[in-house]
Design a protein around this motif. Structure first.
Motif, PDB file in Angstrom:
ATOM      1  N   TRP A 565       0.838  -1.207   0.000  1.00  0.00           N
ATOM      2  CA  TRP A 565       0.000   0.000   0.000  1.00  0.00           C
ATOM      3  C   TRP A 565       0.855   1.232   0.000  1.00  0.00           C
ATOM      4  O   TRP A 565       0.607   2.193  -0.701  1.00  0.00           O
ATOM      5  CB  TRP A 565      -0.874   0.012   1.253  1.00  0.00           C
ATOM      6  N   LEU A 566       1.863   1.125   0.850  1.00  0.00           N
ATOM      7  CA  LEU A 566       2.678   2.314   1.017  1.00  0.00           C
ATOM      8  C   LEU A 566       3.673   2.458  -0.117  1.00  0.00           C
ATOM      9  O   LEU A 566       4.042   3.544  -0.504  1.00  0.00           O
ATOM     10  CB  LEU A 566       3.393   2.255   2.348  1.00  0.00           C
ATOM     11  N   ASP A 568       3.154   1.821  -3.116  1.00  0.00           N
ATOM     12  CA  ASP A 568       2.503   2.392  -4.280  1.00  0.00           C
ATOM     13  C   ASP A 568       2.187   3.870  -4.088  1.00  0.00           C
ATOM     14  O   ASP A 568       2.243   4.641  -5.025  1.00  0.00           O
ATOM     15  CB  ASP A 568       1.206   1.634  -4.579  1.00  0.00           C
ATOM     16  N   ALA A 569       1.848   4.177  -2.858  1.00  0.00           N
ATOM     17  CA  ALA A 569       1.534   5.578  -2.613  1.00  0.00           C
ATOM     18  C   ALA A 569       2.822   6.371  -2.690  1.00  0.00           C
ATOM     19  O   ALA A 569       3.717   6.201  -1.884  1.00  0.00           O
ATOM     20  CB  ALA A 569       0.906   5.722  -1.239  1.00  0.00           C
ATOM     21  N   PRO A 571       3.817   9.905  -2.773  1.00  0.00           N
ATOM     22  CA  PRO A 571       4.313  10.953  -1.892  1.00  0.00           C
ATOM     23  C   PRO A 571       4.112  10.598  -0.433  1.00  0.00           C
ATOM     24  O   PRO A 571       3.287  11.158   0.251  1.00  0.00           O
ATOM     25  CB  PRO A 571       3.484  12.158  -2.294  1.00  0.00           C
ATOM     26  N   ARG A 573       5.132  10.669   3.218  1.00  0.00           N
ATOM     27  CA  ARG A 573       5.948  11.560   4.029  1.00  0.00           C
ATOM     28  C   ARG A 573       6.128  10.925   5.393  1.00  0.00           C
ATOM     29  O   ARG A 573       5.361  10.075   5.808  1.00  0.00           O
ATOM     30  CB  ARG A 573       5.259  12.902   4.171  1.00  0.00           C
ATOM     31  N   LYS A 634      -5.315  -2.069   8.864  1.00  0.00           N
ATOM     32  CA  LYS A 634      -4.806  -1.758   7.537  1.00  0.00           C
ATOM     33  C   LYS A 634      -4.488  -3.044   6.780  1.00  0.00           C
ATOM     34  O   LYS A 634      -4.767  -3.156   5.594  1.00  0.00           O
ATOM     35  CB  LYS A 634      -3.546  -0.902   7.693  1.00  0.00           C
ATOM     36  N   ILE A 637      -7.619  -4.502   5.504  1.00  0.00           N
ATOM     37  CA  ILE A 637      -8.121  -3.843   4.304  1.00  0.00           C
ATOM     38  C   ILE A 637      -7.336  -4.316   3.085  1.00  0.00           C
ATOM     39  O   ILE A 637      -7.883  -4.574   2.023  1.00  0.00           O
ATOM     40  CB  ILE A 637      -8.012  -2.321   4.436  1.00  0.00           C
ATOM     41  N   VAL A 646      -7.316  -3.503  -9.090  1.00  0.00           N
ATOM     42  CA  VAL A 646      -7.759  -2.358  -9.883  1.00  0.00           C
ATOM     43  C   VAL A 646      -6.598  -1.652 -10.572  1.00  0.00           C
ATOM     44  O   VAL A 646      -6.757  -1.080 -11.638  1.00  0.00           O
ATOM     45  CB  VAL A 646      -8.555  -1.355  -9.015  1.00  0.00           C
ATOM     46  N   VAL A 647      -5.431  -1.741  -9.952  1.00  0.00           N
ATOM     47  CA  VAL A 647      -4.305  -0.981 -10.506  1.00  0.00           C
ATOM     48  C   VAL A 647      -3.887  -1.540 -11.854  1.00  0.00           C
ATOM     49  O   VAL A 647      -3.758  -0.803 -12.840  1.00  0.00           O
ATOM     50  CB  VAL A 647      -3.124  -0.992  -9.514  1.00  0.00           C
ATOM     51  N   LYS A 705       1.960  10.190 -16.132  1.00  0.00           N
ATOM     52  CA  LYS A 705       1.139  10.292 -14.943  1.00  0.00           C
ATOM     53  C   LYS A 705       0.510   8.951 -14.619  1.00  0.00           C
ATOM     54  O   LYS A 705      -0.213   8.383 -15.435  1.00  0.00           O
ATOM     55  CB  LYS A 705       0.068  11.353 -15.152  1.00  0.00           C
ATOM     56  N   LYS A 706       0.790   8.542 -13.417  1.00  0.00           N
ATOM     57  CA  LYS A 706       0.319   7.235 -13.019  1.00  0.00           C
ATOM     58  C   LYS A 706      -1.128   7.337 -12.580  1.00  0.00           C
ATOM     59  O   LYS A 706      -1.501   8.263 -11.861  1.00  0.00           O
ATOM     60  CB  LYS A 706       1.176   6.741 -11.856  1.00  0.00           C
ATOM     61  N   GLY A 707      -1.905   6.391 -12.995  1.00  0.00           N
ATOM     62  CA  GLY A 707      -3.287   6.360 -12.553  1.00  0.00           C
ATOM     63  C   GLY A 707      -4.154   7.440 -13.166  1.00  0.00           C
ATOM     64  O   GLY A 707      -5.140   7.842 -12.564  1.00  0.00           O
ATOM     65  N   VAL A 708      -3.794   7.917 -14.345  1.00  0.00           N
ATOM     66  CA  VAL A 708      -4.601   8.941 -14.999  1.00  0.00           C
ATOM     67  C   VAL A 708      -4.731   8.617 -16.483  1.00  0.00           C
ATOM     68  O   VAL A 708      -3.741   8.282 -17.132  1.00  0.00           O
ATOM     69  CB  VAL A 708      -3.963  10.341 -14.850  1.00  0.00           C
TER      70      VAL A 708
END
Lengths: 776, 498
Positions: A565-566, A568-569, A571, A573, A634, A637, A646-647, A705-708
């Protein structure tokens, strides 16, 4: 018709008035029954200074039938209008320019004035109003030569009459010539012409007309009429053009003007600031008083000051003056040289020179300040600089030196050693020693620790009051333990090699569970190891050993299991958690500081894990159980949505869209074409055609752009709201779009601008008379 | 002086335009002194944290007028409430799941109407002003007026669960379980567009106030952007891994906040299509809203959290509020007010959120203090200024600009001639056709059909005559062209069968 009637009435009235006026002015002129009407029939206008306007009005009527009525009319009406504004208006109209013939007359008129002050000029066919009525009855179809003879007599009588008139009155006469031009028409000068006078101008002795020697030449054939007319037209055009050109400036000014306001504004004259200037002479008593005061205090007059200065310089003797100027000159010269010097120095680009300069400066500074005045920040800066440059033999220079075997050379070896020495110095400083200390004693870390302990005990003994209180003692104890531990760590190396998920090492306070904690710990370990290794390296005596130590391969660790999860995400921080607080050691502090500055990303001193960012309630307490609970959820989930990927689906869709909308290559090669029987392995040329799609895949908006996925298809329904090409007055798209930049609606601009932008091009006040344009 | 073009006249014109723009900017700057109200936020001193302030403590401190705006409506029977404020923030429309709908002036407490529909209510939405509102009910969408009278039943909008209204285009949009997005022009009563999303039941829908593009959240974690003029989405964003629970778009159209069932809360830059920031919510968020000033409210479980993270990453929320033993259904910031309205399972409550609302309103645009007359004027004016549905694009600035596919320079006649070398044959071939009325009208078609089957003497005769005429015409034509009439080669052989 009514208008005409009105005019006729007017005329009659005028006639009466003029008749009266003329009776008053000159007794010689007999009363005329016909009055003005006749005058106009004859086509002569007498423009008198007094009854000018009336005459003008009549002239309009009189010229009704005339050919050049329009020209005259406009001109006269112009004069009427102008008259109100300028007295010279009438003269400035320049009849001469419009009617060349009248110009001639006018010139004659002037000549006459010069010669005898005769004001009236008569044409052969035209008779003044003063002439008797019988002349008016004279038929025009009579022979011209007869007329001439008659005229001489007539003229003489008229002249005599006129001479008797009051000459002080300025009469101007406009003669409207109705007769056709012909060769025999002679301008009447009003003077008798004698043959002698005419012949007087001929200078030659030879009779002009008679040429005996040559045979009489035939006259040149006149130009064809069409050409003649063309010439005339051209000439007329030139004149007309000149006249019309006078308007161009005002026309252009009007065209350029954003708004034309009629009538032109020349109403209120506001006071200028200059009109409030103080009067030269004091007017009131207060003024006088003030003036007196100012004079007394000598502020007011500049003259006095000048005078004073003059006196000052005058007081000096000549030698003194010379001395003073010399001094000044010297000063100036010195200043100039200093500047020049500084400029030259500034220009020098040599590195070594700069280094020397810097060192010298620093030395000077140290001398002034003393080494003890050390700021932490300055310390840090210096440390960072040295760390990055000098103390390591990893610099380009050092490497090249070692490589080329120059290290055997004494000089370079010295340099290298100097570098290393500096590095050592620095490291010691980093580890928390004072400079003097490090030089004098090469003590063990353990010894220091022991000493510190002693110190602590001593302090605890000493403690009274605040220091003796329970919580202070506890804090002291904690600090002591921490310090001990740190010392041990430095002494024996980090023994706690086991995996630490919670970052409990650096912070005795609360524990922080984060997905990134392990990673952070890892990183911290790496930093420490590096430091240790470097310390070992420095203890190596010879340069070669050092190099060897440097080149030993680093131990690599297998990457830790990461949360998908992390990962892939992007940004994320707050991955690196480091808590620096009051009781961390100086090493940590400085390391943290360096770390912080070197890494560009904004890391906070205290950062909180992602997991509990949103629930502020947990933040303060930081109870571990809850955090663990969140962490587990988490995971749950993650498992829950594991089924539908979905990705990858999305990526696949994006790929498909790219393919579909991108350019396509079609292989047009025919099977078997150019291919002889038999398996010839020669490669055939392929015929490939590219079919343009919506957009090539490397020019897509969502390329990186990823995911767009952005739809690149042209929206045809929007196209009607767009210009298909750059509209006319504009040349480029930028110009056009620049013009669209300023919206005029009141929602987007201030009221002032909105009104300004929407103002009509022409504003005319209702009911006001708009004056015609003026030529420049 | 800048020189734009060699053409002196154009150059002068452009210079004048530039000057105008400069003046406009300066003048706009000068009008800033008219904006006397200033937004203020809660400020914590020392150990205090803004998210620790309770509503009660805030109410004690604020002025009486603001304190009056904090209220609770206990409506426990009719289930979780959804709500909507009119554009000027004066009126509040609430809809209980179990059929309770009410519209009222929430500041004065003046009730306009209250309806019990005895039917499920999914969503409520005011139209361009407080005079009309739409309610998405069990099967259809209905439009009621201020008094609660049913005006329309929109039978095209079946099974809608989400409603929104585009005020400048007068478009009512609905989406729901059918997976269709429908645009309905409320000024003309026409269904402008209906798009099939092909992504199952729509989870959430909000508009982008900047460009009137509709953002739809779907069960596969995608957010799709729609315009009525395109049957396919303008863009697709994979915002989260689970179903999208709620989304909201900022007033300036720059930021989108998406809350997913995977408990993520993501901040997207939807002009550049980039994810800016990501947060976790402790449980799934039910609702998200962004205020005029960029505060984000997130409703999850019984909690409402207000964040100020549009500008920078935050570690702690701005404010917290909890309504015990309830589920937050909808949160909406009130326009021009520092109030957040929350619809939850036990009714409605309005929460004070300092700094949320825009302090300076433009009365030409939306006037919170408008009179009836002004409202009517605004209505007429906005109808006159109505934008066409086709004008909705991702970048609204393209309207009026030059088509990007067109050449960037104006082509002169010479250039055009060079571009298209004229071919002499082409013009001649182009024939002018007379404008003839089409022969295939429905009536004629029907008549023809009737006639087709009937075979009578007259028809036969006519047919024969026509055939003959045709033949003759052909012969005549051939003769004029000099073509010899073709001899049938088989005539000799087959002639006998004639």
């Amino acid at each position: 018709m009514a208008k005409k009637g009105g005019k006729a009435k007017n005329r009659a009235l005028n006639a009466l008035e003029i008749a009266e006026a003329e009776q008053n002015s000159s007794s010689d002129i007999g009363s005329e029954s016909e009055g003005e009407n006749q005058k106009f029939k004859l086509g002569v206008l007498t423009v008198d200074g007094k009854d000018f306007e009336d005459e003008e009005l009549d002239s309009d009527g009189a010229l009704d039938s005339d050919d050049d009525y329009d020209v005259l009319n406009s001109k006269f009406s112009q004069t009427i209008r102008d008259k109100g504004e300028t007295d010279t208006g009438y003269d400035s109209i320049d009849e001469s320019e419009l009617i060349p013939l009248s110009e001639v007359w006018a010139r004659d008129d002037e000549e006459m004035k010069r010669s005898g002050g005769k004001e009236l000029v008569l044409d052969d066919n035209l008779v003044s109003d003063e002439s008797s009525s019988e002349e008016s009855e004279e038929s025009e179809d009579e022979d011209v030569f007869d007329d001439l003879e008659d005229e001489e007599n007539d003229l003489s009588t008229v002249m005599s009459q006129l001479r008797s008139r009051d000459s002080s009155k300025a009469h101007r006469t406009l003669i409207n010539d109705k007769t056709e031009e012909n060769a025999f028409r002679v301008p009447a000068t009003g003077k008798k012409l004698s043959l002698a006078e005419m012949m007087g101008d001929i200078e030659t002795d030879k009779p002009l007309l008679l040429n005996e020697t040559s045979a009489p030449e035939p006259l040149a054939v006149p130009l064809p009429q069409s050409i003649q007319k063309r010439h005339e037209r051209r000439a007329a055009y030139e004149i007309q053009k000149e006249e019309v050109d006078k308007w161009t400036d005002s026309i252009q000014a009007n065209r350029r003007a954003e708004v034309l306001k009629f009538p032109a504004k020349d109403g209120v004259q506001h006071n200028q600031t200059s009109s409030f200037q103080p009067a030269e002479v004091p007017l009131t008593s207060l003024d006088k008083k003030l003036d007196g005061l100012l004079k007394q205090s000598n502020i007011e007059s500049k003259k006095a000051e000048d005078l004073f200065e003059n006196i000052e310089t005058a007081k000096l003797s000549k030698e003194e003056m010379a001395k003073r100027t010399r001094e000044l000159r010297l000063m100036r010269e010195l200043m100039y040289r200093g500047q020049k010097d500084a400029k030259r120095l500034k220009k020098i680009k040599s590195k070594t020179y700069r280094q020397k300069l810097r060192k010298e400066k620093q030395r000077n500074k140290e001398l002034v300040e003393g080494s003890d005045a050390e700021d932490e920040d300055a310390d840090y800066k210096r440390a960072a600089e040295r760390m990055s440059l000098k103390h390591k033999n990893t610099s380009e220079w050092a490497k090249s030196m070692i490589k080329s075997g120059m290290s055997k050379d004494k000089e370079s070896r010295d340099e290298l050693e100097e570098m290393l020495r500096q590095g050592e110095k620095l490291r010691q400083k980093q580890l928390g020693y004072d400079e003097g200390e490090s030089e004098t004693d090469e003590r063990d870390v353990a010894e220091i620790a022991a000493e510190q302990e002693d110190d602590d005990i001593e302090r605890s003994k000493l403690g009274k009051g605040l220091m003796a209180m329970d919580f202070m003692k506890r804090a002291e104890e904690r600090e002591r333990i921490e310090n001990q531990r740190l010392a041990a760590e430095l002494q024996y190396g980090d023994e706690s090699d086991e995996e630490q998920v919670a970052n409990v090492v650096k912070n005795a306070g609360r524990r922080v569970y984060t997905p990134g904690a392990a990673a952070a710990a890892e990183q911290w370990k790496i930093v420490e190891q590096k430091a240790k290794k470097e310390a070992v390296e420095d203890q190596e005596k010879s340069l070669e050993n050092k190099i060897k130590a440097k080149n030993t391969p680093k131990e690599t660790k297998a990457p830790e299991e990461v949360n998908p999860w992390l990962a892939d995400a992007e940004p994320t921080r707050g991955q690196k958690v480091r808590v620096v607080d009051a009781d961390s050691s100086r090493v940590q502090k400085s390391a943290a500081k360096i770390k912080k500055r070197t890494h560009k990303e904004a890391e906070m001193d205290v950062e909180i894990t992602i997991g509990d960012t949103l629930d502020g309630e947990h933040e303060g307490e930081g109870d571990g159980e809850q955090d663990i609970h969140v962490f587990q959820q988490k995971d749950l989930i993650k498992q829950a949505f594991a089924g539908d990927d979905v990705v990858t689906e999305f990526e696949q869709e994006k790929h498909e869209v790219e393919e579909l909308e991108g350019d396509k290559e079609v292989d047009l090669t025919l099977p078997g074409w150019g291919d002889w029987a038999g398996g010839n392995s020669r490669k055939k040329k392929k015929i490939v055609k590219t079919v343009n799609g919506v957009v090539p895949s490397d020019k897509r908006k969502d390329r990186n752009k990823k995911g767009v996925i952005v739809n690149e298809r042209v929206n045809k329904k929007n196209a009607k709201y767009q210009a298909s090409s750059v509209p006319y007055p504009f040349e480029t798209m930028e110009q056009y779009e620049r013009s669209l930049r300023q919206p005029i609606g009141q929602e987007w601009t201030s009221r002032e601008i909105h009104q300004k932008l929407t103002m009509p091009k022409v504003i005319a006040k209702h009911g006001s008379v708009i004056a015609p344009m003026k030529k420049e | 002086m800048a020189v734009y073009s060699k053409d002196r006249k154009l150059n002068a014109n452009l210079k004048r335009l530039d000057q105008q723009h400069k003046d406009a900017v300066r003048s706009a700057k000068n009008t800033e002194i008219l904006l006397q109200e200033d937004a203020g936020f809660l400020e914590a001193e020392g150990m205090e944290k803004t998210y620790k302030f309770t509503q009660d403590s805030i109410v004690k401190e604020v002025d009486q007028a603001t304190a009056n705006k904090r209220f609770e409506l206990k409506l426990e029977e009719f289930g979780p409430y959804t709500l909507d404020y009119s554009r000027n923030g004066r009126d509040l429309l609430i809809g209980g799941k179990k059929g309770h709908v009410a519209s009222f002036d929430w500041r004065l407490g003046k009730l306009d109407c209250e309806l019990h529909l005895n039917e499920t209510v999914h969503a409520v939405k005011y139209l361009h002003n407080n005079q009309y509102f739409a309610v998405a009910q069990k099967k259809y969408v209905f439009i009621y007026d201020k008094t609660g009278m049913e005006l329309h039943r929109l039978k095209q909008h079946i099974d809608s669960t989400l409603l929104d209204f585009l005020p400048y285009h007068f478009l009512l949009t609905s989406a729901g379980n059918t997976g269709f997005l429908k645009y309905h022009d409320v000024s003309t009563g026409e269904l402008v567009a209906e798009h099939r999303t092909k992504l199952g039941p729509t989870q959430c829908m909000r508009q982008n106030p900047w460009n009137a593009v509709m953002h739809l959240g779907h069960a596969n974690g995608q957010v799709t952007l729609w315009s009525p003029s395109m049957p396919t989405p303008l863009a697709k964003i994979l915002a989260c891994r689970g179903p999208v629970r709620a989304l909201a778009v900022n007033r300036d159209g720059r930021h989108m906040v998406v809350a997913g069932a995977d408990k993520t809360l993501k901040l997207w830059d939807i002009r550049n299509f980039k994810e800016i920031d990501s947060y976790y919510t402790p449980t799934q968020a039910n609702t998200v809203d962004i205020s005029d000033k960029g505060l984000v409210s997130v409703g999850w479980g019984p909690h409402i959290t207000v964040w100020n993270f549009l500008k920078s990453h935050q570690n702690s929320p701005y404010m917290n509020h909890m309504i015990p033993s309830s589920q937050i259904q909808t949160t909406r910031f009130v326009p021009f007010e520092d109030i957040l309205g929350c619809g939850h399972s036990k009714g409605i409550s309005s929460v004070i959120v300092p700094g949320a609302g825009e302090a300076n309103f433009d009365a030409l645009e939306v006037n919170p203090y408008e009179t009836a007359k002004q409202r009517q004027q605004t209505e007429v004016l906005s109808l006159l200024n109505k934008l066409q549905p086709d004008m909705i694009t991702l970048d609204p600035n393209v309207i009026g600009s030059v088509d990007k596919r067109a050449p960037s320079k104006r082509l002169t006649a010479k250039d055009l001639a060079e571009l298209q070398p004229s071919q002499p044959g082409q013009e001649i071939e182009k024939k002018i056709k007379p404008e003839v009325k089409g022969k295939n009208s429905t009536v004629r078609k029907a008549k023809r059909k009737l006639r087709q089957n009937v075979i009578n003497e007259r028809a036969k005769r006519i047919e024969r005559a026509l055939e003959k005429e045709k033949l003759l015409r052909k012969q005549k034509h051939d003769f004029s062209k000099g073509i010899q009439p073709e001899k049938d080669v088989l005539e000799g052989a087959l002639g006998r069968f004639k």
